[in-house]
Design a protein around this motif. Structure first.
Motif, PDB file in Angstrom:
ATOM      1  N   MET A   1       0.457  -1.158  -0.007  1.00  0.00           N
ATOM      2  CA  MET A   1       0.234   0.186   0.267  1.00  0.00           C
ATOM      3  C   MET A   1       1.316   1.027   0.097  1.00  0.00           C
ATOM      4  N   ALA A   2       0.238   1.981  -0.621  1.00  0.00           N
ATOM      5  CA  ALA A   2       1.291   3.036  -1.483  1.00  0.00           C
ATOM      6  C   ALA A   2       1.400   4.002  -0.107  1.00  0.00           C
ATOM      7  N   ASP A   3       2.733   5.018  -0.078  1.00  0.00           N
ATOM      8  CA  ASP A   3       2.026   5.811   1.417  1.00  0.00           C
ATOM      9  C   ASP A   3       2.850   7.464   1.163  1.00  0.00           C
ATOM     10  N   TYR A   4       1.975   8.281   0.745  1.00  0.00           N
ATOM     11  CA  TYR A   4       2.619   9.680   0.152  1.00  0.00           C
ATOM     12  C   TYR A   4       3.279  10.172   1.466  1.00  0.00           C
ATOM     13  N   GLN A   5       3.799  11.250   1.418  1.00  0.00           N
ATOM     14  CA  GLN A   5       3.942  11.656   2.194  1.00  0.00           C
ATOM     15  C   GLN A   5       4.625  13.058   2.307  1.00  0.00           C
ATOM     16  N   LEU A   6       3.573  14.804   1.958  1.00  0.00           N
ATOM     17  CA  LEU A   6       4.760  15.397   1.542  1.00  0.00           C
ATOM     18  C   LEU A   6       6.001  15.934   1.716  1.00  0.00           C
ATOM     19  N   LEU A   7       6.353  15.887   0.861  1.00  0.00           N
ATOM     20  CA  LEU A   7       8.148  15.993   1.391  1.00  0.00           C
ATOM     21  C   LEU A   7       8.804  16.794   1.962  1.00  0.00           C
ATOM     22  N   ASN A   8       8.850  16.813   3.153  1.00  0.00           N
ATOM     23  CA  ASN A   8       9.835  17.813   4.235  1.00  0.00           C
ATOM     24  C   ASN A   8      11.306  17.731   4.134  1.00  0.00           C
ATOM     25  N   LYS A   9      11.816  18.732   3.696  1.00  0.00           N
ATOM     26  CA  LYS A   9      13.469  18.958   4.274  1.00  0.00           C
ATOM     27  C   LYS A   9      14.265  18.350   5.566  1.00  0.00           C
ATOM     28  N   LYS A  10      13.231  18.441   6.343  1.00  0.00           N
ATOM     29  CA  LYS A  10      14.377  17.877   7.914  1.00  0.00           C
ATOM     30  C   LYS A  10      13.966  16.347   8.027  1.00  0.00           C
ATOM     31  N   LYS A  11      12.330  16.264   8.050  1.00  0.00           N
ATOM     32  CA  LYS A  11      11.960  14.529   7.739  1.00  0.00           C
ATOM     33  C   LYS A  11      12.689  13.901   6.787  1.00  0.00           C
ATOM     34  N   HIS A  12      12.913  13.955   5.503  1.00  0.00           N
ATOM     35  CA  HIS A  12      13.188  13.520   4.469  1.00  0.00           C
ATOM     36  C   HIS A  12      14.904  14.117   4.036  1.00  0.00           C
ATOM     37  N   ASP A  13      15.550  13.846   4.735  1.00  0.00           N
ATOM     38  CA  ASP A  13      16.453  14.548   4.246  1.00  0.00           C
ATOM     39  C   ASP A  13      17.957  13.705   3.780  1.00  0.00           C
ATOM     40  N   ASN A  14      17.726  12.501   3.887  1.00  0.00           N
ATOM     41  CA  ASN A  14      18.553  11.048   4.093  1.00  0.00           C
ATOM     42  C   ASN A  14      17.884  10.449   3.050  1.00  0.00           C
ATOM     43  N   LEU A  15      16.410  10.574   2.065  1.00  0.00           N
ATOM     44  CA  LEU A  15      15.621   9.572   1.461  1.00  0.00           C
ATOM     45  C   LEU A  15      17.373   9.965   0.081  1.00  0.00           C
ATOM     46  N   ARG A  16      16.523   8.287  -0.338  1.00  0.00           N
ATOM     47  CA  ARG A  16      17.397   7.982  -1.492  1.00  0.00           C
ATOM     48  C   ARG A  16      16.531   7.896  -2.906  1.00  0.00           C
ATOM     49  N   VAL A  17      16.363   7.787  -4.125  1.00  0.00           N
ATOM     50  CA  VAL A  17      15.943   7.369  -5.037  1.00  0.00           C
ATOM     51  C   VAL A  17      16.421   6.925  -5.927  1.00  0.00           C
ATOM     52  N   ALA A  18      16.088   5.679  -5.837  1.00  0.00           N
ATOM     53  CA  ALA A  18      17.273   4.361  -7.338  1.00  0.00           C
ATOM     54  C   ALA A  18      16.390   4.871  -8.913  1.00  0.00           C
ATOM     55  N   THR A  19      17.067   5.764  -9.221  1.00  0.00           N
ATOM     56  CA  THR A  19      16.398   5.774 -10.531  1.00  0.00           C
ATOM     57  C   THR A  19      17.015   4.871 -12.730  1.00  0.00           C
ATOM     58  N   ARG A  20      17.503   3.635 -11.916  1.00  0.00           N
ATOM     59  CA  ARG A  20      17.729   2.404 -13.032  1.00  0.00           C
ATOM     60  C   ARG A  20      16.546   2.221 -12.710  1.00  0.00           C
ATOM     61  N   TYR A  21      16.236   1.756 -14.659  1.00  0.00           N
ATOM     62  CA  TYR A  21      14.742   1.258 -14.938  1.00  0.00           C
ATOM     63  C   TYR A  21      14.643  -0.245 -15.164  1.00  0.00           C
ATOM     64  N   THR A  22      14.291  -0.907 -13.741  1.00  0.00           N
ATOM     65  CA  THR A  22      14.066  -1.860 -14.237  1.00  0.00           C
ATOM     66  C   THR A  22      12.711  -2.764 -14.079  1.00  0.00           C
ATOM     67  N   ALA A  23      12.788  -4.037 -14.108  1.00  0.00           N
ATOM     68  CA  ALA A  23      11.124  -4.574 -13.685  1.00  0.00           C
ATOM     69  C   ALA A  23      11.972  -4.934 -12.284  1.00  0.00           C
ATOM     70  N   GLU A  24      12.863  -4.750 -11.907  1.00  0.00           N
ATOM     71  CA  GLU A  24      12.119  -5.420 -10.405  1.00  0.00           C
ATOM     72  C   GLU A  24      11.585  -3.848  -9.849  1.00  0.00           C
ATOM     73  N   LEU A  25      11.775  -2.898 -10.355  1.00  0.00           N
ATOM     74  CA  LEU A  25      11.876  -1.546  -9.644  1.00  0.00           C
ATOM     75  C   LEU A  25      10.030  -0.618 -10.252  1.00  0.00           C
ATOM     76  N   GLY A  26       9.574  -2.258 -10.439  1.00  0.00           N
ATOM     77  CA  GLY A  26       8.079  -1.463 -10.936  1.00  0.00           C
ATOM     78  C   GLY A  26       8.097  -1.200 -12.591  1.00  0.00           C
ATOM     79  N   TYR A  27       8.866  -0.698 -13.377  1.00  0.00           N
ATOM     80  CA  TYR A  27       8.426  -0.503 -14.563  1.00  0.00           C
ATOM     81  C   TYR A  27       8.226  -2.025 -15.575  1.00  0.00           C
ATOM     82  N   ASN A  28       7.628  -2.822 -15.375  1.00  0.00           N
ATOM     83  CA  ASN A  28       7.269  -3.975 -16.468  1.00  0.00           C
ATOM     84  C   ASN A  28       5.882  -3.898 -16.300  1.00  0.00           C
TER      85      ASN A  28
END
Length: 241
Positions: free
Chosen positions: A1-28
């Motif tokens: 289930m999705a867990d959307y949160q408004l982006l917050n520089k204090k709360k999410h300062d350590n987040l990273r996003v994988a930018t590879r286009y692979t089936a494992e990451l949902g691009y299939n």
């Protein structure tokens, strides 16, 4: 289930996003929605078809990525997207537009899905914030895409409504044989009716032109030439198997 949160520089300062286009990451996925603002670029790479929303019955344009629901022939197997234009709905990654009240009414803001497999806390991928709290180039790019998607939604709806009003959308059926002998009947998609488009009277043509959607109709119609490109990609995949 999705867990959307408004982006917050204090709360999410350590987040990273994988930018590879692979089936494992949902691009299939076999198709992805397009905005009218990207049709010119998309028609150079993809066959553009209409699909019907299963609940509302409304048409919406898609870039055809494969011949099956979970087949994306534009993934090269090494994390790259094998086309010059990446559809905006793909390029946006695990982000959507949300709204927050900052004093002068609701303003569009980026939301991130913390449950998305591309998102991690301190893992590999692109950072969202720099050390001083400002957005990274990656996040500035994502913000531009989100605003473009937001601004395009209304005009995309108007475009499809006008196509329907002028009876320009017709069913599409493809009978395909691949290099291994497999036959496929592709149904459930729709396209622009070329004969009806060519036969529009002067008043209808003026209406299409004035709305800015005449070129879009031709982009969609002409894009079906890219079905052969998709067949070639599938045959290459089958030959390598």
């Amino acid at each position: 289930m999705a867990d959307y949160q408004l982006l917050n520089k204090k709360k999410h300062d350590n987040l990273r996003v994988a930018t590879r286009y692979t089936a494992e990451l949902g691009y299939n996925t076999g198709a992805v929605m397009l905005m009218n603002t990207e049709l010119r670029a998309a028609q150079r790479e993809y066959a553009i078809i209409f699909r019907k929303h299963p609940e509302t019955g409304r048409f919406f344009p898609n870039a055809l990525l494969g011949f099956r629901q979970d087949e994306n022939l534009f993934l090269d197997g090494e994390g790259n997207w094998n086309a010059r234009h990446v559809p905006l709905a793909i390029a946006k990654g695990p982000f959507i537009i949300g709204f927050q009240d900052i004093g002068n009414g609701p303003q569009p803001s980026a939301c991130v899905d913390l449950a998305d497999p591309r998102v991690s806390d301190g893992g590999d991928g692109e950072a969202l914030f720099q050390e001083d709290g400002s957005l990274t180039r990656y996040m500035e790019y994502i913000s531009q895409i989100l605003l473009l998607l937001h601004d395009s939604t209304r005009s995309a709806t108007k475009m499809v409504d006008l196509f329907v009003e002028l009876d320009l959308i017709e069913p599409l059926r493809l009978d395909i044989q691949f290099v291994n002998g497999e036959r496929l009947r592709f149904e459930g998609g729709y396209t622009i009716a070329e004969e009806k488009l060519a036969a529009l009277d002067e008043e209808a043509l003026k209406k299409l032109h004035k709305s800015g959607f005449l070129a879009a109709a031709y982009y969609i119609s002409d894009s079906l030439e890219n079905v052969q490109k998709l067949i070639d990609l599938k045959n290459k995949q089958l030959a390598a198997a």
